[in-house]
Scaffold this motif. Structure first.
Motif, PDB file in Angstrom:
ATOM      1  N   ALA A 164      12.726  45.035   1.421  1.00 35.65           N
ATOM      2  CA  ALA A 164      13.871  45.512   2.192  1.00 35.65           C
ATOM      3  C   ALA A 164      13.823  47.028   2.340  1.00 35.65           C
ATOM      4  O   ALA A 164      14.252  47.577   3.345  1.00 35.65           O
ATOM      5  N   LEU A 165      13.291  47.702   1.322  1.00 39.79           N
ATOM      6  CA  LEU A 165      13.349  49.164   1.338  1.00 39.79           C
ATOM      7  C   LEU A 165      12.164  49.811   2.036  1.00 39.79           C
ATOM      8  O   LEU A 165      12.139  51.017   2.236  1.00 39.79           O
ATOM      9  N   ILE A 166      11.180  49.016   2.427  1.00 44.16           N
ATOM     10  CA  ILE A 166       9.915  49.594   2.883  1.00 44.16           C
ATOM     11  C   ILE A 166      10.087  50.430   4.142  1.00 44.16           C
ATOM     12  O   ILE A 166       9.407  51.437   4.320  1.00 44.16           O
ATOM     13  N   ALA A 167      11.035  50.041   5.010  1.00 43.81           N
ATOM     14  CA  ALA A 167      11.219  50.825   6.233  1.00 43.81           C
ATOM     15  C   ALA A 167      12.327  51.859   6.070  1.00 43.81           C
ATOM     16  O   ALA A 167      12.840  52.382   7.056  1.00 43.81           O
ATOM     17  N   LYS A 168      12.696  52.163   4.844  1.00 43.76           N
ATOM     18  CA  LYS A 168      13.714  53.164   4.514  1.00 43.76           C
ATOM     19  C   LYS A 168      15.026  52.976   5.282  1.00 43.76           C
ATOM     20  O   LYS A 168      15.450  53.832   6.066  1.00 43.76           O
ATOM     21  N   PRO A 169      15.689  51.857   5.083  1.00 42.55           N
ATOM     22  CA  PRO A 169      16.932  51.600   5.812  1.00 42.55           C
ATOM     23  C   PRO A 169      18.062  52.488   5.303  1.00 42.55           C
ATOM     24  O   PRO A 169      18.021  52.987   4.180  1.00 42.55           O
ATOM     25  N   LYS A 170      19.098  52.654   6.150  1.00 42.02           N
ATOM     26  CA  LYS A 170      20.260  53.430   5.741  1.00 42.02           C
ATOM     27  C   LYS A 170      21.241  52.573   4.966  1.00 42.02           C
ATOM     28  O   LYS A 170      22.055  53.066   4.202  1.00 42.02           O
ATOM     29  N   LEU A 171      21.202  51.272   5.260  1.00 39.55           N
ATOM     30  CA  LEU A 171      22.141  50.363   4.600  1.00 39.55           C
ATOM     31  C   LEU A 171      21.383  49.139   4.078  1.00 39.55           C
ATOM     32  O   LEU A 171      20.573  48.553   4.791  1.00 39.55           O
ATOM     33  N   LEU A 172      21.650  48.806   2.834  1.00 39.55           N
ATOM     34  CA  LEU A 172      21.044  47.598   2.264  1.00 39.55           C
ATOM     35  C   LEU A 172      22.157  46.588   2.003  1.00 39.55           C
ATOM     36  O   LEU A 172      23.158  46.904   1.360  1.00 39.55           O
ATOM     37  N   ILE A 173      21.984  45.400   2.528  1.00 36.63           N
ATOM     38  CA  ILE A 173      22.971  44.344   2.286  1.00 36.63           C
ATOM     39  C   ILE A 173      22.341  43.324   1.347  1.00 36.63           C
ATOM     40  O   ILE A 173      21.301  42.751   1.657  1.00 36.63           O
ATOM     41  N   ALA A 174      22.947  43.136   0.199  1.00 36.27           N
ATOM     42  CA  ALA A 174      22.410  42.186  -0.778  1.00 36.27           C
ATOM     43  C   ALA A 174      23.377  41.014  -0.880  1.00 36.27           C
ATOM     44  O   ALA A 174      24.504  41.162  -1.317  1.00 36.27           O
ATOM     45  N   ASP A 175      22.908  39.850  -0.442  1.00 38.67           N
ATOM     46  CA  ASP A 175      23.764  38.669  -0.401  1.00 38.67           C
ATOM     47  C   ASP A 175      23.507  37.813  -1.641  1.00 38.67           C
ATOM     48  O   ASP A 175      22.496  37.136  -1.721  1.00 38.67           O
ATOM     49  N   VAL A 207      27.204  41.435  -1.856  1.00 39.78           N
ATOM     50  CA  VAL A 207      28.056  40.264  -1.691  1.00 39.78           C
ATOM     51  C   VAL A 207      27.887  39.399  -2.921  1.00 39.78           C
ATOM     52  O   VAL A 207      26.759  39.089  -3.307  1.00 39.78           O
ATOM     53  N   THR A 208      28.969  39.025  -3.562  1.00 40.80           N
ATOM     54  CA  THR A 208      28.833  38.223  -4.767  1.00 40.80           C
ATOM     55  C   THR A 208      30.098  37.418  -5.011  1.00 40.80           C
ATOM     56  O   THR A 208      31.176  37.743  -4.512  1.00 40.80           O
TER      57      THR A 208
END
Lengths: 325, 321, 284, 330
Positions: A164-175, A207-208
């Motif tokens: 998920a982090l490889i393209a250096k996103p600004k927002l990470l959503i963890a479901d 999200v949990t």
């Protein structure tokens, strides 16, 4: 990222399922937001909707989603693809299901970079190996050549984070990233998430169903019930200042390994059946210990009771004492 | 992988022996065959009498077929004969070795079957992909309805329907002959259409299973489009279940040619087999049965190998033992 | 709604009724079965009754589907061939079902060595060129109805055995069977009360698809002259007969081919509908 | 044998009559990858009125223990005594009688209910199997049980797939109670439920315990839940019991490093306290390839040479506790 009055319904075989019934929340840059709710509360649907990753029979029936000032809902499939993976990345509950079983880890990890033409294959692989090392996977050079079934659940979840982090996103959503894992592994994964969020200054939506996990990992918490937000508040205020009966109920339900050994106080009744027509008024009314006549006829809206603290309940009262948000 | 291959080949050999044993026993048990003579009273001269053959000829036949040896020796020579491609002479076409008939007729049937398979694959794969991607759209529903009709009908009924439409009503295509390319259109289509039906249905369904699985969401979440999803993930995975059905179907197709050759009067092995069956030409029946069995076994082996290539889980588990 | 007594059967039945193609197919199958049973009653002529004054007559009011080269009524011959096909189709399916249920259930339930041996046998039979094998059987056993029944079911039972086995294994491993064992149910009780009812779905579907498959084999055999002894009519024989005369008298080919196709189709639609019904059993 | 029974007060009053005793039970599975020891020399005694929780990560063998107790699988070696009778090698026909006194509720209620029967029929089923009562009596009893577990009587003819997960679990419990068992085995019985429903089911379990004179054997990965229902706990790691004893003592002061790690990893409302120490990423050993000596040593912060050479045995500590660690002391 901002979500406003989102309404999503599933239409299938003639039935309508009211998955999300007006949800609003915001995530600021560098902030972590926990979205908490039980099954059927619409939390997963809401965050998948953010990237328009819902199945075809899901219909947006209202509301608006904006990311970095741009509205997402009117975007074409092609335009939204530019956001996915590069600006906003997702990780899911069951990494074994969310990876293609017949391709190697390496080949799948480099995909975000390849899809967005951000690197060549070999460059991407170098980055992938580097990231795997950062999330704590031993001998990543060998691991990239392996297939998902050769990893344990915890290791694979680390792979998902790295991917998920490889393209250096600004927002990470963890479901629900840790639901399927053992407690010791869960603790490790959450630690990795917290560390990387700090290092990379990105925003995180977690999200949990576990209020405790959300409270310990995130700055702010959104509590959902029946596809609506019932309360939104800073994590530190959760135990002392939460006001919605559902939030209080959840706190009371959560068993602990410390303190008094008493049975938790349950919330009575059954969760809302979203396949049936929605009841008029407050969705929680049927299970609420403080239910009034007004709750059955009128739907409470979110009102601000303190800085950064909103409650959707008629009984909610403004806080007088200052609360640090 | 090598160990797996070895085991599969060994298994194939055992299966082949079993099949040859069964056909051998059936052949011996066949009433009215001189091959069953060691079950009969009176020995060589008696049988020779009943077949109107001179006892000398009969004696040479007996030793040729090892009929004076115990059954397992006969069986051994029977299998050996097949494996070394030295089988007996046909009853119906005396002086003609069955291998010769097979040598000329089998390639014809095989070519027919191969053309049908290639046609079917060329049509079925795009159809399967399109219908799966446009799930429940009008194109999907109508194409799948047609495919179901195609699946339900055996090739020879399709052949008849094709003949009625294209030869009888429209006079577009010839029905008899096997010299020009037009002659092959209807036979190949009759074989291919039921296969297109079932293959596209299977491909659609297995591709849909893949498209509905969660890793597709994973690929989309990484910024991939439908092109990436189908092209580099789902299609490959959905070929696995397809291979499972296509393998046995190819085998069935080899036999399907029997009826198509009958209807279109084509000189394939099926054609000879049919007449051999009607005329009780036992050597030819048995030899072609063994040949078909061999072809089917090889197909099944290929299917298993394809599994290994397509699915790393299976490949790795083979490596382990 | 739940206070009334309900069973799984009524629920499944309700679901099947909503599938129009399956209902049409099912009705047509029923109609065909009735025709087959009542063939002697409703056929306007006997299938052997030839009339040399009326050979090769096109469809008319006397002979709806025309007459053949011996002046026999095609409608009557079609009805009787339907009877032949049904006898073979259902009869062979009964044989397959018996063998398949027996061996598949034993293999699936016993597991271990029994399973391995039985499944190896099944694998080998599966490798047989089944149609050729049927042909050989007919050659050896003769053209009687019984011989063809045996020839048709000789190899096709393996498919059923595989389905039964995998179904039994799936059910056997399910949590509710563990629960039943934990309750103290005997092996026989488990088989009768849980394994059989819960593995029935795919078996019913397989039977629905098996019957037309058997009909296909039967007609294929008679197509190449190895079917039931003439003059008993059979689709394959009618088709091959019509094939020879198709340019001059196409109706001889068209009617049998179309009715046969229609029969196979209706079975397929019914089977497909049943499959959908059983597939959606757990997902509502 | 049924002479003395414990009253139900959180297992405070305990009789000395063992209901269930496992003695050096081992279970090995032969698989493609070799022999796997799922349960390794496990011994414990469960007295009537005590409630034992078995906790551990996935793959620790806790579910296998449950299957062994139910004799759904046969132990490779060791004895299992239930009400004083060895059931480990008892012929199946005889086992039937004992099974009715020991009933189980599994993790996935939907999968464990008979899908082709209504929920009422599901409760009737064990009575039918043992041929108890007339049709009318059985139905009455099922109705009564439905009411006891909090499912309305008019749901009798609903099918399992038509009711919610919480309701399904209630029905599974009612079905388990139909045969009036003494031992109720709860295999992750609340793990698949939402917390609010989980709390309801826990309350139900707590109230049924007294009413039906039940002894619970509760397997769960959730340490917090086990604590609410059980009086004793056994912690398993890779097929072995590493620590066992009265629950309060162990949760307050775990003696084994694995128990410590487990308890530390349970998320708690910390109110901004410093994070608990979390072990670095390392794969736990697989049951196919166990390390020498102590199975936990590759993950253990205390591991020394002795741990590699010598396998620690369960040794008694103060307060009726047992721990399998060379460094265990209270």
């Amino acid at each position: 990222m901002e979500v406003n009055d989102l309404v999503i319904r599933f239409r299938r075989d003639g039935g309508v399922s009211h998955a999300v019934n007006s949800v609003s929340f915001r995530v600021y840059e560098g902030e972590s937001l926990g979205i908490v709710g039980e099954s059927g509360s619409g939390k997963s649907v809401s965050v998948k909707a953010v990237m328009k990753l819902l199945p075809k029979h899901a219909k947006f029936e209202g509301g608006d989603i904006t990311f970095a000032g741009r509205s997402i809902l009117p975007l074409s499939e092609g335009a939204i693809r530019h956001l996915r993976g590069r600006e906003v990345a997702l990780i899911f509950q069951d990494p074994h299901a969310y990876l293609n079983p017949t391709k190697t880890i390496g080949a799948q990890m480099v995909e975000p970079l390849l899809f967005h033409r951000m690197a060549t294959k070999s460059e991407a692989l170098v980055q992938a190996i580097d990231l795997l090392r950062q999330v704590g996977i031993p001998s990543p050079e060998l691991r990239v050549k392996q297939y998902p079934f050769e990893f344990s659940g915890g290791m694979l979840q680390r792979v998902m984070i790295a991917m998920a982090l490889i393209a250096k996103p600004k927002l990470l959503i963890a479901d629900e990233p840790t639901t399927a894992l053992d407690v010791t592994v869960q603790a490790q994964i959450l630690q990795v998430l917290r560390r990387l969020k700090q290092e990379r200054r990105m925003s995180l939506i977690l999200v949990t169903h576990d209020l405790v996990v959300a409270a310990n990992t995130c700055d702010r918490i959104v509590v959902m019930y029946g596809g609506r937000v019932v309360e939104q508040l800073p994590s530190q205020a959760l135990l002392s200042q939460s006001q919605h009966p559902y939030t209080r109920g959840l706190i009371a339900c959560t068993p602990s390994v410390r303190g008094e050994r008493t049975l938790p106080t349950p919330i009575g009744g059954a969760p809302l059946n979203l396949r049936r027509p929605l009841p008029v008024g407050c969705l929680f009314a049927e299970r609420c210990p403080h239910c009034m006549e007004r709750c059955r006829s009128e739907s409470p809206v979110l009102k601000t009771v303190a800085l950064g603290h909103e409650v959707a309940c008629f009984l909610a009262e403004p806080q007088t004492s200052g609360v640090s948000a | 992988m090598l160990r797996f291959l070895g085991r599969r080949v060994l298994y194939m050999f055992v299966a082949f022996l079993c099949i040859s044993l069964v056909t051998y026993v059936l052949m011996k048990a066949a009433p009215g065959s001189f091959l069953s003579m060691n079950f009969q009273e009176g020995g060589v001269s008696q049988v020779a009498g009943s077949y109107n053959v001179s006892p000398i000829v009969m004696q040479s036949l007996v030793s040729y077929y090892h009929l004076d040896d115990p059954w397992y020796v006969q069986w051994f020579y029977y299998v050996k004969g097949f494996l070394t491609w030295h089988m007996g002479t046909s009853f119906e076409y005396p002086g003609m070795k069955t291998t010769h008939i097979i040598d000329t007729a089998f390639p014809f049937s095989f070519r027919l079957a191969l053309m049908a398979v290639v046609t079917a694959l060329i049509v079925a794969i795009p159809v399967g992909v399109i219908t799966a991607v446009k799930e429940n759209g009008w194109a999907d529903v109508s194409i799948m309805f047609i495919a179901m009709v195609g699946t339900a009908l055996p090739s020879y009924v399709v052949a008849v329907l094709l003949i009625v439409v294209f030869a009888l009503w429209l006079h577009w295509l010839p029905v008899i002959g096997y010299t020009q390319w037009q002659d092959y259109v209807l036979p190949v289509l009759s074989l291919a259409i039921p296969m297109i039906g079932s293959m596209s249905r299977y491909l659609r369904n297995s591709l849909l299973d893949q498209l509905h699985s969660e890793y597709v969401t994973g690929v989309l979440a990484k910024g991939g489009g439908m092109r990436h999803v189908v092209g580099s993930h789902a299609l490959r995975n959905s070929l696995l279940p397809l291979v499972t059905v296509v393998g046995p179907q190819l085998a069935g197709l080899m036999m399907g040619t029997v009826f198509i050759e009958e209807i279109f009067n084509l000189p394939g092995l099926g054609h000879f087999f049919t007449s051999a069956a009607n005329l009780r030409d036992y050597p030819l029946i048995m030899d072609s049965t063994l040949l078909y069995a061999g072809v089917i076994l090889i197909m099944n082996l290929l299917v298993d190998l394809t599994y290994g290539v397509l699915d790393p889980r299976i490949r790795r588990s083979f490596d382990m033992g | 709604m739940t206070e009334k007594k309900r069973t799984m059967t009524t629920i499944l039945w309700g679901r099947l009724r909503r599938n129009k193609a399956a209902v049409v197919g099912g009705c047509f199958v029923l109609f065909l079965i009735l025709c087959a049973i009542l063939a002697p009653v409703i056929a306007p002529y006997s299938y052997t009754q030839s009339n040399f004054l009326a050979t090769y007559q096109g469809p008319s009011w006397q002979h709806w589907f025309g007459t053949d080269e011996l002046g026999r009524d095609m409608l009557s011959r079609l009805l009787y061939s339907l009877q032949t096909a049904s006898l073979i189709g259902f009869g062979a399916e009964a044989v397959e079902l018996t063998l398949g249920l027996f061996l598949g259930a034993i293999a699936g339930y016993a597991g271990g060595l029994t399973d391995t041996i039985l499944m190896r046998i099944v694998d080998i039979v599966y490798g047989f060129p089944s149609l050729l094998f049927s042909i050989i059987m007919v050659v050896l056993l003769g053209h009687s109805l019984f011989a063809i029944l045996i020839a048709v079911s000789a190899t096709s039972w393996v498919g059923m055995a595989r389905i039964v086995r995998s179904q039994v294994i799936t059910v056997k491993q399910s949590d509710y069977i563990q629960a039943a064992r934990g309750m103290g149910a005997t092996g026989w009780q488990i088989i009768r009360r849980y394994v059989i009812p819960n593995s029935l779905g795919p078996i019913v579907v397989a039977v629905t698809f098996g019957i037309p498959a058997n009909m296909m084999v039967e007609s294929a055999l008679s197509l190449i002259g190895l079917g039931v002894e003439a003059p008993t009519p059979s689709w394959g024989a009618l088709i091959s007969n019509g094939d020879q005369a198709m340019f001059s008298f196409p109706y001889l080919l068209i009617f049998p081919a179309f009715t046969f196709a229609l029969t196979l189709l209706s079975f397929t639609f019914l089977g497909d509908g049943l499959r959908n019904v059983f597939d959606s059993k757990s997902t509502q | 044998m049924l002479s003395c029974r414990a009253t139900d007060e959180w297992g405070e009053r305990v009789t000395q009559e063992p209901l269930l005793r496992l003695d050096n039970v081992t279970k090995q599975f032969r698989t493609r990858q070799g022999t796997m020891t799922a349960v390794d020399r496990v011994s414990f005694t469960l007295v009537r009125g005590e409630h034992l929780g078995i906790v551990g990560a996935s793959g620790s063998g806790k579910s296998t223990v449950i299957k062994l107790v139910q004799r759904l699988i046969q132990p490779t070696s060791g004895d299992i005594f239930f009400t004083g009778v060895d059931i480990a090698r008892m012929p199946r026909a005889e086992l039937r009688k004992w099974r009715s006194k020991m009933q189980a509720v599994s993790q996935n209620p939907y999968a464990s209910l008979f899908p082709n029967k209504t929920i009422g029929q599901n409760i009737v089923e064990p009575l039918l199997i043992h041929r108890i009562g007339s049709t009318q009596e059985r139905k009455e009893k099922a109705m009564a049980l439905m009411e006891k577990v909090g499912v309305p009587r008019n749901q009798f003819y609903a099918f399992p797939h038509e009711i919610s997960g919480g309701q399904q679990q209630r029905i599974a419990i009612a079905r388990a109670l139909a045969l009036q068992p003494e031992l109720l085995i709860l295999d992750e019985a609340v793990s698949s439920l939402d917390v609010s429903i989980q709390a309801q089911i826990l309350h139900l379990l707590a109230s049924l315990r007294g009413e039906f004179d039940l002894t619970y054997l509760f397997v769960s990965h959730n340490l917090a839940v086990v604590r609410l229902i059980c009086s004793h706990v056994a912690v398993m790691f890779l097929g072995r019991i590493v620590e066992m004893g009265p629950i309060d003592a162990i949760y307050e002061k775990p003696a084994h490093p694995y128990t410590k790690a487990l308890l530390a990893a349970v998320p708690e409302f910390t109110q901004g306290e410093e994070e608990a120490q979390v072990a670095a990423a390392s794969e736990p050993p697989t049951p196919y390839d166990l390390p020498s000596g102590c199975v936990y040593r590759t993950l253990c912060p205390l591991a020394s040479d002795r741990c590699a050479s010598e396998q620690p045995a369960l040794q008694a500590l103060a307060g009726g506790r047992l721990a399998a660690c060379h460094f265990a002391q209270v």
